[in-house]
Write a protein that holds these residues in place. Structure first.
Motif, mmCIF file in Angstrom:
data_model
loop_
_atom_site.group_PDB
_atom_site.id
_atom_site.type_symbol
_atom_site.label_atom_id
_atom_site.label_comp_id
_atom_site.label_asym_id
_atom_site.label_seq_id
_atom_site.Cartn_x
_atom_site.Cartn_y
_atom_site.Cartn_z
ATOM 1 N N LEU A 57 0.835 -1.203 0.000
ATOM 2 C CA LEU A 57 0.000 0.000 0.000
ATOM 3 C C LEU A 57 0.867 1.249 0.000
ATOM 4 C CD1 LEU A 57 -2.868 -0.929 2.454
ATOM 5 C CD2 LEU A 57 -3.074 -0.320 0.052
ATOM 6 N N ASP A 81 -1.163 -3.570 -8.031
ATOM 7 C CA ASP A 81 -2.632 -3.634 -7.890
ATOM 8 C C ASP A 81 -3.094 -5.088 -7.895
ATOM 9 O OD1 ASP A 81 -2.794 -0.890 -7.875
ATOM 10 O OD2 ASP A 81 -3.290 -0.709 -10.013
ATOM 11 N N ARG A 82 -2.508 -5.841 -8.824
ATOM 12 C CA ARG A 82 -2.893 -7.241 -8.993
ATOM 13 C C ARG A 82 -2.528 -8.067 -7.763
ATOM 14 N NH1 ARG A 82 -3.469 -11.341 -13.152
ATOM 15 N NH2 ARG A 82 -2.053 -12.895 -12.323
ATOM 16 N N ARG A 84 -2.184 -6.939 -4.717
ATOM 17 C CA ARG A 84 -3.084 -6.558 -3.620
ATOM 18 C C ARG A 84 -4.419 -7.253 -3.765
ATOM 19 N NH1 ARG A 84 -1.146 -1.160 -4.024
ATOM 20 N NH2 ARG A 84 -2.974 -0.532 -5.222
ATOM 21 N N ASN A 85 -4.837 -7.376 -5.024
ATOM 22 C CA ASN A 85 -6.145 -7.971 -5.271
ATOM 23 C C ASN A 85 -6.147 -9.485 -5.054
ATOM 24 O OD1 ASN A 85 -8.151 -9.045 -7.807
ATOM 25 N ND2 ASN A 85 -8.971 -7.574 -6.325
ATOM 26 N N PHE A 90 -6.422 -7.822 3.288
ATOM 27 C CA PHE A 90 -6.237 -6.828 4.344
ATOM 28 C C PHE A 90 -7.422 -6.803 5.292
ATOM 29 C CE2 PHE A 90 -3.343 -4.963 1.243
ATOM 30 C CZ PHE A 90 -2.303 -4.549 2.051
ATOM 31 N N PHE A 92 -8.450 -4.110 8.261
ATOM 32 C CA PHE A 92 -7.993 -2.872 8.875
ATOM 33 C C PHE A 92 -8.556 -2.727 10.273
ATOM 34 C CE2 PHE A 92 -7.953 -2.203 4.310
ATOM 35 C CZ PHE A 92 -6.629 -1.862 4.137
ATOM 36 N N PRO A 110 -13.579 -7.708 -3.841
ATOM 37 C CA PRO A 110 -12.328 -8.111 -4.511
ATOM 38 C C PRO A 110 -12.587 -8.786 -5.859
ATOM 39 C CG PRO A 110 -12.250 -8.695 -2.204
ATOM 40 C CD PRO A 110 -13.642 -8.224 -2.463
ATOM 41 N N ILE A 113 -13.686 -6.142 -8.351
ATOM 42 C CA ILE A 113 -12.546 -5.367 -8.857
ATOM 43 C C ILE A 113 -11.770 -6.178 -9.890
ATOM 44 C CG2 ILE A 113 -10.284 -4.448 -8.188
ATOM 45 C CD1 ILE A 113 -11.639 -3.431 -5.618
ATOM 46 N N ILE B 365 -9.908 1.886 0.727
ATOM 47 C CA ILE B 365 -10.259 0.462 0.761
ATOM 48 C C ILE B 365 -10.206 -0.137 -0.641
ATOM 49 C CG2 ILE B 365 -12.179 -1.141 1.122
ATOM 50 C CD1 ILE B 365 -11.362 -0.371 3.756
ATOM 51 N N LEU B 366 -10.801 0.594 -1.583
ATOM 52 C CA LEU B 366 -10.826 0.078 -2.953
ATOM 53 C C LEU B 366 -9.408 -0.153 -3.456
ATOM 54 C CD1 LEU B 366 -13.682 2.236 -4.507
ATOM 55 C CD2 LEU B 366 -13.685 -0.243 -4.174
ATOM 56 N N LYS B 367 -8.525 0.787 -3.159
ATOM 57 C CA LYS B 367 -7.153 0.629 -3.623
ATOM 58 C C LYS B 367 -6.469 -0.529 -2.900
ATOM 59 C CE LYS B 367 -5.965 4.842 -5.824
ATOM 60 N NZ LYS B 367 -5.142 6.058 -5.820
ATOM 61 N N ALA B 368 -6.758 -0.664 -1.607
ATOM 62 C CA ALA B 368 -6.176 -1.786 -0.868
ATOM 63 C C ALA B 368 -6.650 -3.113 -1.433
ATOM 64 C CB ALA B 368 -6.553 -1.670 0.605
ATOM 65 N N LEU B 369 -7.882 -3.102 -1.968
ATOM 66 C CA LEU B 369 -8.417 -4.338 -2.529
ATOM 67 C C LEU B 369 -7.973 -4.529 -3.976
ATOM 68 C CD1 LEU B 369 -12.040 -4.313 -1.081
ATOM 69 C CD2 LEU B 369 -10.075 -5.626 -0.290
ATOM 70 N N GLY B 370 -7.156 -3.623 -4.485
ATOM 71 C CA GLY B 370 -6.575 -3.845 -5.809
ATOM 72 C C GLY B 370 -7.131 -2.976 -6.911
ATOM 73 N N ALA B 371 -7.975 -1.972 -6.571
ATOM 74 C CA ALA B 371 -8.493 -1.099 -7.622
ATOM 75 C C ALA B 371 -7.358 -0.241 -8.155
ATOM 76 C CB ALA B 371 -9.607 -0.213 -7.070
ATOM 77 N N PRO B 468 -3.215 5.586 -1.020
ATOM 78 C CA PRO B 468 -4.086 4.683 -0.254
ATOM 79 C C PRO B 468 -3.856 4.757 1.252
ATOM 80 C CG PRO B 468 -2.505 3.466 -1.602
ATOM 81 C CD PRO B 468 -2.454 4.887 -2.034
#
Ligand SMILES: Nc1ncnc2c1ncn2[C@@H]1O[C@H](COP(=O)(O)OP(=O)(O)O)[C@@H](O)[C@H]1O
Ligand SMILES: [Mg+2]
Lengths: 236, 475
Positions: A57, A81-82, A84-85, A90, A92, A110, A113, B365-371, B468
């Motif tokens: 991140l 990005d990939r 992380r996806n 995560f 929090f 997820p 996305i 959150i979206l970015k953490a999830l890979g957006a 993020p």
């Protein structure tokens, strides 16, 4: 034993105006595949910062993050990005769900996305089934269609856990997942994570300052003054 | 996939953002209404202009005109071939009209005197269609002062009263003779057709117009004479009808009189054979023919006939300034109205910026999830597009409905406000004319969409660039 995820010499400092505030001063940390590691440390010691660096991140000022022996922190955005996806999950400290979506939709995120419109339409049944199964698993089978505003803190946290796990990540990074829960709910969440860890061989790095919880892990490390020190559980 | 889901959800849950596009809606609706009404007016006006004006006009540069109009017409026919449908020689000159009537001071007005042969004139454009008597009935294109019209003169009326009186036959006979001679004095032998607005007072507000020149009444015209030094001449005519085209410019200036009489009165007849001159040949062209091309060809032919003497113009060229004025008005209004939508753009920008701040954690959150960065940006761009589509869609529907029912709305408003909103007697349109041009509607909607998307670019970029970790730490 080769480590599944590892970090070497992580450094990170924040700039406040002209003053540079060092937070991490060369952190070495690792976890083997399927290992459950807890990180303890005083508030402000940089635990969250470390987790963010591990989960791509944020980028370290110096040092490396290595996944399965391959450096990942310097990969291009697309690949990060990939990762992380797909690779990381995560959880929090503040368990934030998107307020416009229902519990099950949040858990599906997820996958949403990952998939484009057409592949989503093709796989939508499977995606929804996965999300529902996991919600069921965390004890929210009766809360699928609820909006976050209609759920309690514990329920939201469990939905957030389901969201972190739905895409079957290899590494779960959890930042004080039980910090805002009462101790019995917290223990319930931990048992759930522990089960998943065993079942799926999930590698887990969990930040907590609750000793009770920390000592249920395979290994406990302590972050202090910007560095990791091993703790030998037997000594406590 | 998440982008579409989130756009859609944002649209359905954020009413404040919907409020921000109300001005887009209103702007689009107003622009459609204004453009449709103005296009309707312009269209009607063009129709009427074109109706009254002949398609092509060959005119001489001097008011004295030319005698060889048969030759001119032959050349026109030769050049235009089958495209030329009809031609009418015409003498047009500025002049003064004087209307005097018992009990009222005489009135003089500046007019355009048009000498025509009525049947010929009727063939080259709408003319017969616009001729009416005092009751509003159509009359044939003719300047003839009929007995019925003679009977409407003051002496004619007295004569009529006398005839209906059965007694006193001796006195009656002498009186009749006197009245008959009076009548013939009161009624000039040549008829004139007056523009409706010249012959009436317009009171407005639903009251009837008052005639100041009745049918059968004598009116005097003054005009420039053909002479060595500038000199005016005058002649009397009998009102035989009214010209009411709906174009106030014409209805308030045109006076039609017999061509030969005007030529005689203006001293335009050649001494040798008594043939009078004209200064225009009006031409009607086959429908669908290329007017501008034909005008050019005719101009060339006329130059060969007599260099630097003739000028050929199309009806559009003749009315160029008027049509251009309408076009300019329309474009200025459009620019002003587009500012409304542009203002709405700033509203969208402000509200979007707020929403982006509010959504900081969601973005984290979206970015953490890979957006991806582009993905997050597209959420907000898509949201802007969707809002713009809803705003301009509703505006388009509202605008088109308003245009469709504009006359009903006008009636309702008139009742509520207790006076006529659209005074039909000013333009003589019985309904508000409208014309919906699809390309205009498309352009308006596309413009609104462009502004909505444009206004969301900056907030969307801010959202996309958000770090993020900072977003997740955001309280
Ligand atoms: N964006 C930032 N700018 C400046 N200082 C920051 C920023 N983020 C975190 N810090 C500081 O870094 C330190 C470590 O923070 P954090 O990793 O959240 O600690 P922990 O999670 O162990 O409580 C804290 O002193 C915090 O104030
Ligand atoms: Mg923390």
């Amino acid at each position: 034993m080769t480590s599944h995820i590892a970090a070497f010499g992580l450094r990170k400092s924040y700039r406040k105006g002209k003053i540079e505030v060092p937070v991490l001063g060369g952190v070495d940390v690792d976890a083997a595949r399927g290992e459950f590691v807890t990180v303890m440390g005083a508030s402000g010691s940089g635990k969250s910062t470390m987790l963010h660096l591990l989960g791509l991140l944020d980028q370290p000022d110096a040092g490396q993050v290595v996944l399965d022996g391959r450096r990942i922190d310097d990969r291009p955005d697309r690949e990060r990005d990939r990762l992380r996806n797909r690779t990381f999950g995560f959880i929090f400290q503040f368990y934030h769900l998107l307020p416009e979506l229902s519990a099950v939709e949040n858990v599906m995120m997820p996958h949403l996305i990952r998939e484009g419109v057409f592949s989503y339409i093709r796989k939508r049944k499977q995606i929804r089934r996965d999300a529902e199964e996991l919600l069921d698993r965390v004890g929210l089978g009766h809360r699928m269609a609820h909006q976050p505003s209609e759920m309690s803190g514990g329920e939201i946290q469990r939905a957030a856990i389901a969201r972190a796990l739905v895409a079957r990540p290899e590494v779960l990074l959890a930042d004080e997942p039980t910090g805002n829960l009462d101790s019995s709910t917290g223990q319930g969440v931990l048992d759930l994570l522990r089960d998943l860890n065993r079942e799926r061989g999930l590698t887990m790095i969990l930040v907590t300052h609750d000793q009770q919880i920390a000592h249920q892990a395979d290994r406990v490390v302590r972050l202090s003054e910007g560095r990791i020190e091993e703790w030998v559980p037997a000594l406590v | 996939m998440y982008k579409y889901l989130l756009c859609w959800r944002y649209l359905r849950t954020r009413y404040i953002a919907l409020a921000s596009i109300v001005s887009v809606t209103l702007g689009v609706a107003t622009m459609i209404v204004v453009n449709s009404v103005m296009a309707g007016f312009a269209d009607k006006m063009r129709d009427r202009l074109h109706g009254v004006l002949a398609d092509l006009i060959v005119e001489s540069r001097s008011y004295e005109g030319f005698w060889n109009y048969e030759e001119v017409m032959a050349r026109v026919k030769e050049v235009g071939g089958d495209d030329v449908v009809a031609m009418a020689p015409t003498m047009e000159t500025p002049g003064m009209l004087r209307i005097s009537r018992g009990g009222r001071p005489a009135e003089s007005r500046l007019v355009q005197i048009i000498g025509v042969r009525p049947e010929d004139r009727a063939k080259v454009g709408d003319f017969a269609e616009h001729l009416f008597d005092q009751e509003g009935n159509r009359i044939p294109p003719s300047f003839e002062v009929t007995d019925a019209i003679k009977a409407l003169s003051p002496a004619g009326r007295d004569l009529k009263a006398l005839e209906s009186d059965p007694e006193d036959t001796f006195l009656k006979e002498s009186e009749r003779e006197w009245l008959e001679s009076q009548r013939d004095k009161q009624v000039p032998i040549h008829g004139a057709i007056l523009g409706y607005a010249l012959a009436t007072y317009h009171l407005g507000n639903g009251r009837d117009d008052i005639y100041i020149a009745d049918i059968g009444q004598k009116v005097a015209l003054a005009f420039p004479m053909q002479a060595k030094i500038p000199q005016t001449g005058a002649d009397d005519f009998t009102v035989v009808g009214y010209f009411k085209s709906g174009m106030s410019e014409y209805d308030s200036t045109h006076v039609y009189v017999p061509l030969e009489e005007l030529q005689r009165a203006r001293n335009l007849q050649r001494a040798s054979d008594g043939k009078g001159s004209v200064n225009q040949v009006q031409i009607k062209v086959r429908e669908g023919a290329d007017l501008d091309a034909l005008a050019d060809k005719l101009q060339l032919a006329m130059e060969q006939l007599s260099p630097m003497f003739f000028h050929v113009s199309t009806w559009e060229q003749k009315q160029g300034p008027l049509l251009a004025a309408v076009a300019i008005e329309q474009s200025i209004l459009n620019i002003l109205l587009f500012f409304i939508i542009a203002v709405a753009g700033f509203g969208i920008l402000a509200i979007f910026s707020m929403i982006v701040v509010e959504k900081t954690r969601d973005i984290g959150i979206l970015k953490a999830l890979g957006a991806s960065t582009a993905g997050v940006r597209n959420i907000f761009l898509g949201y802007g597009l969707l809002l713009g589509a809803v705003g301009s869609g509703v505006g388009m529907a509202g605008g088109l409905l308003f245009v469709r029912y504009i006359n009903e709305i006008e009636k309702g408003l008139s009742v509520i406000l207790k006076h006529k909103v659209f005074d039909d007697s000013i333009y003589y349109f019985d309904r508000i004319p409208t014309l919906v041009e699809p390309h205009t509607v498309v352009a308006i909607v596309a413009g609104a969409l462009f502004i909505a998307v444009g206004a969301s670019v900056w907030p969307a970029r801010r959202a996309a660039k958000m770090h993020p970790v900072k977003a997740l730490r955001f309280e």
